[in-house]
Design a protein around this motif. Structure first.
Motif, PDB file in Angstrom:
ATOM      1  N   GLU A 266       6.771  -9.775   4.520  1.00 17.98           N
ATOM      2  CA  GLU A 266       5.333  -8.983   4.536  1.00 17.98           C
ATOM      3  C   GLU A 266       5.286  -7.882   3.791  1.00 17.98           C
ATOM      4  O   GLU A 266       6.085  -6.974   3.839  1.00 17.98           O
ATOM      5  N   TYR A 267       4.103  -7.594   3.156  1.00 12.73           N
ATOM      6  CA  TYR A 267       4.053  -6.184   2.355  1.00 12.73           C
ATOM      7  C   TYR A 267       3.450  -5.494   3.292  1.00 12.73           C
ATOM      8  O   TYR A 267       2.194  -5.614   3.870  1.00 12.73           O
ATOM      9  N   THR A 268       3.806  -4.332   3.621  1.00 12.03           N
ATOM     10  CA  THR A 268       3.533  -3.413   4.668  1.00 12.03           C
ATOM     11  C   THR A 268       2.405  -2.422   3.873  1.00 12.03           C
ATOM     12  O   THR A 268       2.982  -1.793   2.834  1.00 12.03           O
ATOM     13  N   ILE A 269       1.288  -2.479   4.421  1.00 13.27           N
ATOM     14  CA  ILE A 269       0.355  -1.505   3.779  1.00 13.27           C
ATOM     15  C   ILE A 269      -0.062  -0.273   4.812  1.00 13.27           C
ATOM     16  O   ILE A 269      -0.769  -1.061   5.676  1.00 13.27           O
ATOM     17  N   ALA A 270       0.209   0.717   5.073  1.00  7.32           N
ATOM     18  CA  ALA A 270      -0.099   1.885   6.040  1.00  7.32           C
ATOM     19  C   ALA A 270      -1.099   2.357   5.649  1.00  7.32           C
ATOM     20  O   ALA A 270      -1.493   2.970   4.444  1.00  7.32           O
ATOM     21  N   ILE A 271      -2.369   2.347   6.436  1.00  6.63           N
ATOM     22  CA  ILE A 271      -3.745   3.059   6.344  1.00  6.63           C
ATOM     23  C   ILE A 271      -3.679   4.447   7.038  1.00  6.63           C
ATOM     24  O   ILE A 271      -3.464   4.631   8.165  1.00  6.63           O
ATOM     25  N   VAL A 272      -3.541   5.330   5.970  1.00  9.85           N
ATOM     26  CA  VAL A 272      -3.531   6.654   6.362  1.00  9.85           C
ATOM     27  C   VAL A 272      -4.564   7.622   5.500  1.00  9.85           C
ATOM     28  O   VAL A 272      -5.117   7.176   4.210  1.00  9.85           O
ATOM     29  N   PRO A 273      -5.223   8.800   6.230  1.00  9.75           N
ATOM     30  CA  PRO A 273      -6.218   9.694   5.368  1.00  9.75           C
ATOM     31  C   PRO A 273      -5.685   9.905   4.180  1.00  9.75           C
ATOM     32  O   PRO A 273      -4.385  10.404   4.029  1.00  9.75           O
ATOM     33  N   ASP A 274      -6.598   9.605   2.912  1.00 11.28           N
ATOM     34  CA  ASP A 274      -6.216  10.041   1.640  1.00 11.28           C
ATOM     35  C   ASP A 274      -4.769   9.497   1.028  1.00 11.28           C
ATOM     36  O   ASP A 274      -4.243  10.080   0.150  1.00 11.28           O
ATOM     37  N   GLY A 275      -4.250   8.462   1.673  1.00  8.85           N
ATOM     38  CA  GLY A 275      -3.183   8.029   0.844  1.00  8.85           C
ATOM     39  C   GLY A 275      -3.230   7.272  -0.153  1.00  8.85           C
ATOM     40  O   GLY A 275      -4.334   6.580  -0.323  1.00  8.85           O
ATOM     41  N   GLU A 276      -2.306   7.648  -1.065  1.00  3.78           N
ATOM     42  CA  GLU A 276      -2.325   6.712  -2.461  1.00  3.78           C
ATOM     43  C   GLU A 276      -0.857   7.040  -2.985  1.00  3.78           C
ATOM     44  O   GLU A 276      -0.786   7.488  -3.926  1.00  3.78           O
ATOM     45  N   ASN A 277       0.177   6.607  -2.122  1.00  7.90           N
ATOM     46  CA  ASN A 277       1.527   6.803  -2.761  1.00  7.90           C
ATOM     47  C   ASN A 277       2.541   5.722  -2.201  1.00  7.90           C
ATOM     48  O   ASN A 277       1.845   4.953  -0.963  1.00  7.90           O
ATOM     49  N   SER A 278       3.562   5.661  -2.681  1.00 10.99           N
ATOM     50  CA  SER A 278       4.436   4.631  -2.184  1.00 10.99           C
ATOM     51  C   SER A 278       5.716   5.510  -1.476  1.00 10.99           C
ATOM     52  O   SER A 278       5.747   6.740  -1.636  1.00 10.99           O
ATOM     53  N   ALA A 279       6.492   4.661  -0.554  1.00 12.22           N
ATOM     54  CA  ALA A 279       7.378   5.368   0.048  1.00 12.22           C
ATOM     55  C   ALA A 279       8.506   4.383   0.632  1.00 12.22           C
ATOM     56  O   ALA A 279       8.514   3.181   0.445  1.00 12.22           O
ATOM     57  N   VAL A 280       9.581   5.030   0.924  1.00  8.88           N
ATOM     58  CA  VAL A 280      10.835   3.888   1.474  1.00  8.88           C
ATOM     59  C   VAL A 280      11.412   4.513   2.592  1.00  8.88           C
ATOM     60  O   VAL A 280      11.543   5.552   3.008  1.00  8.88           O
ATOM     61  N   GLY A 281      11.183   3.650   3.708  1.00  9.96           N
ATOM     62  CA  GLY A 281      11.582   3.766   4.935  1.00  9.96           C
ATOM     63  C   GLY A 281      10.511   4.177   5.840  1.00  9.96           C
ATOM     64  O   GLY A 281       9.627   5.200   5.833  1.00  9.96           O
ATOM     65  N   PHE A 282      10.791   3.414   7.205  1.00 11.86           N
ATOM     66  CA  PHE A 282       9.523   3.764   8.285  1.00 11.86           C
ATOM     67  C   PHE A 282       9.989   3.012   9.565  1.00 11.86           C
ATOM     68  O   PHE A 282      10.920   2.205   9.557  1.00 11.86           O
TER      69      PHE A 282
ATOM     70  N   ARG B 166       1.158   3.602   1.212  1.00 14.67           N
ATOM     71  CA  ARG B 166       0.263   4.222   2.085  1.00 14.67           C
ATOM     72  C   ARG B 166      -1.137   4.500   1.320  1.00 14.67           C
ATOM     73  O   ARG B 166      -1.150   5.320   0.260  1.00 14.67           O
ATOM     74  N   LEU B 167      -2.247   3.909   1.871  1.00  9.65           N
ATOM     75  CA  LEU B 167      -3.393   3.865   1.283  1.00  9.65           C
ATOM     76  C   LEU B 167      -4.362   4.478   2.218  1.00  9.65           C
ATOM     77  O   LEU B 167      -4.350   4.236   3.198  1.00  9.65           O
ATOM     78  N   GLY B 168      -5.553   5.245   1.609  1.00  7.62           N
ATOM     79  CA  GLY B 168      -6.829   5.730   2.452  1.00  7.62           C
ATOM     80  C   GLY B 168      -7.530   4.202   2.665  1.00  7.62           C
ATOM     81  O   GLY B 168      -7.300   3.528   1.919  1.00  7.62           O
ATOM     82  N   PRO B 169      -8.508   4.465   3.630  1.00  9.07           N
ATOM     83  CA  PRO B 169      -9.121   3.304   3.971  1.00  9.07           C
ATOM     84  C   PRO B 169     -10.310   2.957   2.966  1.00  9.07           C
ATOM     85  O   PRO B 169     -11.097   1.744   3.002  1.00  9.07           O
ATOM     86  N   GLU B 170     -10.679   3.716   2.018  1.00  6.35           N
ATOM     87  CA  GLU B 170     -11.432   3.635   0.904  1.00  6.35           C
ATOM     88  C   GLU B 170     -11.368   2.250   0.065  1.00  6.35           C
ATOM     89  O   GLU B 170     -10.211   2.058  -0.387  1.00  6.35           O
ATOM     90  N   ALA B 171     -12.518   1.648  -0.266  1.00  6.25           N
ATOM     91  CA  ALA B 171     -12.176   0.327  -1.133  1.00  6.25           C
ATOM     92  C   ALA B 171     -11.660   0.381  -2.363  1.00  6.25           C
ATOM     93  O   ALA B 171     -10.776  -0.343  -2.770  1.00  6.25           O
ATOM     94  N   TRP B 172     -11.916   1.498  -3.142  1.00  5.09           N
ATOM     95  CA  TRP B 172     -11.417   1.798  -4.440  1.00  5.09           C
ATOM     96  C   TRP B 172      -9.934   2.143  -4.452  1.00  5.09           C
ATOM     97  O   TRP B 172      -9.249   1.751  -5.325  1.00  5.09           O
ATOM     98  N   ARG B 173      -9.330   2.082  -3.265  1.00  6.89           N
ATOM     99  CA  ARG B 173      -7.681   2.734  -3.255  1.00  6.89           C
ATOM    100  C   ARG B 173      -7.049   1.061  -3.277  1.00  6.89           C
ATOM    101  O   ARG B 173      -5.811   1.008  -3.535  1.00  6.89           O
TER     102      ARG B 173
END
Length: 494
Positions: free
Chosen positions: A94-110, A128-135
């Motif tokens: 599964e592709y994990t998408i973390a919803i975090v404020p102002d998120g717009e990056n990738s990371a390894v390890g959680f 890690r993405l913010g909840p806004e649709a444009w992201r």
């Protein structure tokens, strides 16, 4: 334009306007998570699944766009290629998408807290993405490029060195790792801008709206160049300039102003960047990876693009598994050598892409001069001065030499040699970035070199001329050959 994109078991038609006739994300498994405020302390961020069905469904709807569909398809294919090589043991299907404020990056390890306890995923790549649709459009696609590379590298992010005084941007020279990682991700934006007819994609990447008058605000043509800079990402250039290989050439601005040299996209098309500079150019990598996918006289079908992209992903996985993985590595040249071994049938075409986009500077010390003569002749409409026979002969020599032994492409490379310049700072107010001026002795552009306090025109010319003869092998070699006085050198911290 009409593209058919296969995703898992589903076939998705992207018609004019980007409307999905069949939502692809039904078959692309995505897990939405959020920070867990009750998580036990640990070295990795801890999340929990978003349990509210209505909220999860609302987020899932944001994936119904062209860019997100490409992203989810890429994730599945990259993970499959990594798994086939035993590299995806720590990567969830599964592709994990973390919803975090102002998120717009990738990371390894959680970590993931579940009813059964806390799961550790130390080598899992995610976004890690913010909840806004444009992201959930091209930001998701770009960051999925980083996720794909991390999966192909066995749960490792591409190693970087902090050399540039600003964050990466498509026009700038940074370092080999940053440029490779960001260039690959940026090429996905160029690709979706090329294949999609969705209005939101067209507006973001193509200059299709010409608005005038007070009511248009900062969307008016009056503001166009400044508005592009204010995005910092400069999406128009990530399509048009990358598509046209603009960043193989030196900046047009050559006076002492770091931001104008590094961020402005105007080019001096008579001056090809050298091999070390191209390996530090995000824009050049983006042009290469994009061009490999769409090469040919006719626009390729989606199936052809996906097949070519799978070939690229396969060669990247093999490259990362068998060759050194350090910030100093010329990953693109390693990739080319590996591609010859794993995909010999179309190796020649991929090599041609590389040699033409780089204008031969990796293979021939005279290549930059050859191009300059051709370009200036074209500028003056001097047909005789184009010297096509000489250029075609040179291109054939480059191809034969590199095809016989890809190691010839390494011959003109030098090491990355970082230097800080005392008394000079670079500020990006909106990003809160205020850093000392730093540069690479082997890649710094003319306008950046001119920022060294007290440097003379003669010293600038000597530095560049000596570097053109042969990259500096070390700081000691730079001190010996650059032609800089002791007074000028005193402001440089190696």
């Amino acid at each position: 334009m009409r593209m058919i994109v296969a995703m898992g078991a589903a076939a998705l038609t992207l018609a004019a306007g980007g409307a999905a006739q069949q939502p692809a994300h039904d078959d692309a498994r995505v897990v939405f998570v959020e920070p867990d405020p009750q998580a036990p302390a640990g070295p990795l961020p801890c999340y929990r699944r978003i349990g509210d069905p209505a909220r999860a469904a609302s987020l899932a709807k944001l994936l119904d766009n062209d860019a997100a569909r490409w992203a989810l398809d890429l994730y599945a294919r990259a993970r499959g290629i990594a798994a086939a090589r035993g590299l995806a043991g720590g990567q969830p299907a599964e592709y994990t998408i973390a919803i975090v404020p102002d998120g717009e990056n990738s990371a390894v390890g959680f970590r993931l807290r579940t009813p059964a306890g806390v799961e550790n995923h130390p080598r899992a790549a995610y976004v890690r993405l913010g909840p806004e649709a444009w992201r959930f459009t091209t930001t998701l696609l770009h960051e999925t490029g980083h996720v794909a590379l991390a999966m192909l590298a066995g749960g490792r992010q591409i190693p970087r060195r902090e050399i540039a005084a600003i964050p990466h941007t498509v026009a700038a020279l940074t370092d080999r790792g940053t440029a490779f990682d960001e260039g690959f991700a940026t090429s996905l934006e160029t690709l979706i801008a090329f294949v999609s007819d969705a209005p939101e994609i067209r507006r973001q990447y193509d200059h299709v709206q010409l608005l005038f008058g007070p009511a248009a605000g900062m969307r008016a043509e009056y503001f166009w160049p400044a508005a592009q800079l204010l995005t910092f990402a400069q999406p128009h250039e990530r399509y048009a300039a990358v598509r046209d290989d603009a960043f193989a050439f030196a900046p047009a601005f050559k006076q002492p102003d770091y931001l104008r040299v590094q961020v402005e996209t105007a080019r001096d098309f008579a001056s090809v960047r050298d091999a070390d500079q191209l390996l530090a150019s995000e824009g050049f990598y983006a042009s290469f990876f994009f061009s490999v996918l769409v090469r040919g006289e006719r626009e390729p079908s989606a199936d052809v693009i996906r097949f070519r992209q799978d070939s690229v992903l396969t060669a990247l996985a093999e490259t990362f598994a068998t060759l050194p993985f350090t910030p100093e590595e010329p990953f693109l040249l390693h990739f080319l050598a590996t591609y010859k071994r794993v995909r010999p049938a179309d190796w020649g075409e991929v090599l041609d892409v590389f040699l033409d986009l780089s204008h031969g500077v990796f293979a021939d010390a005279a290549a930059a001069s050859l191009w300059r003569t051709q370009y200036l002749a074209a500028l003056g409409l001097d047909l005789a001065g184009l010297d096509r026979e000489r250029i075609d002969a040179a291109r054939s020599r480059w191809r034969l030499a590199a095809a016989a032994d890809p190691r010839v492409l390494y011959a003109r490379l030098g090491p990355q040699l970082r230097c800080e310049v005392a008394g000079r700072e670079v500020k990006l107010v909106g990003l809160g970035s205020d850093r000392p001026l730093s540069l690479d002795l082997n890649t710094a552009e003319e306008g950046v070199i001119r920022l060294v306090p007290g440097i003379t025109d003669a010293e600038v010319a000597s530095w560049r001329a000596q570097r053109a003869l042969a990259p500096f092998a070390s700081v000691a070699d730079f001190r010996r050959r650059s032609g800089l006085s002791e007074k000028t050198l005193s402001s440089m911290r190696f």
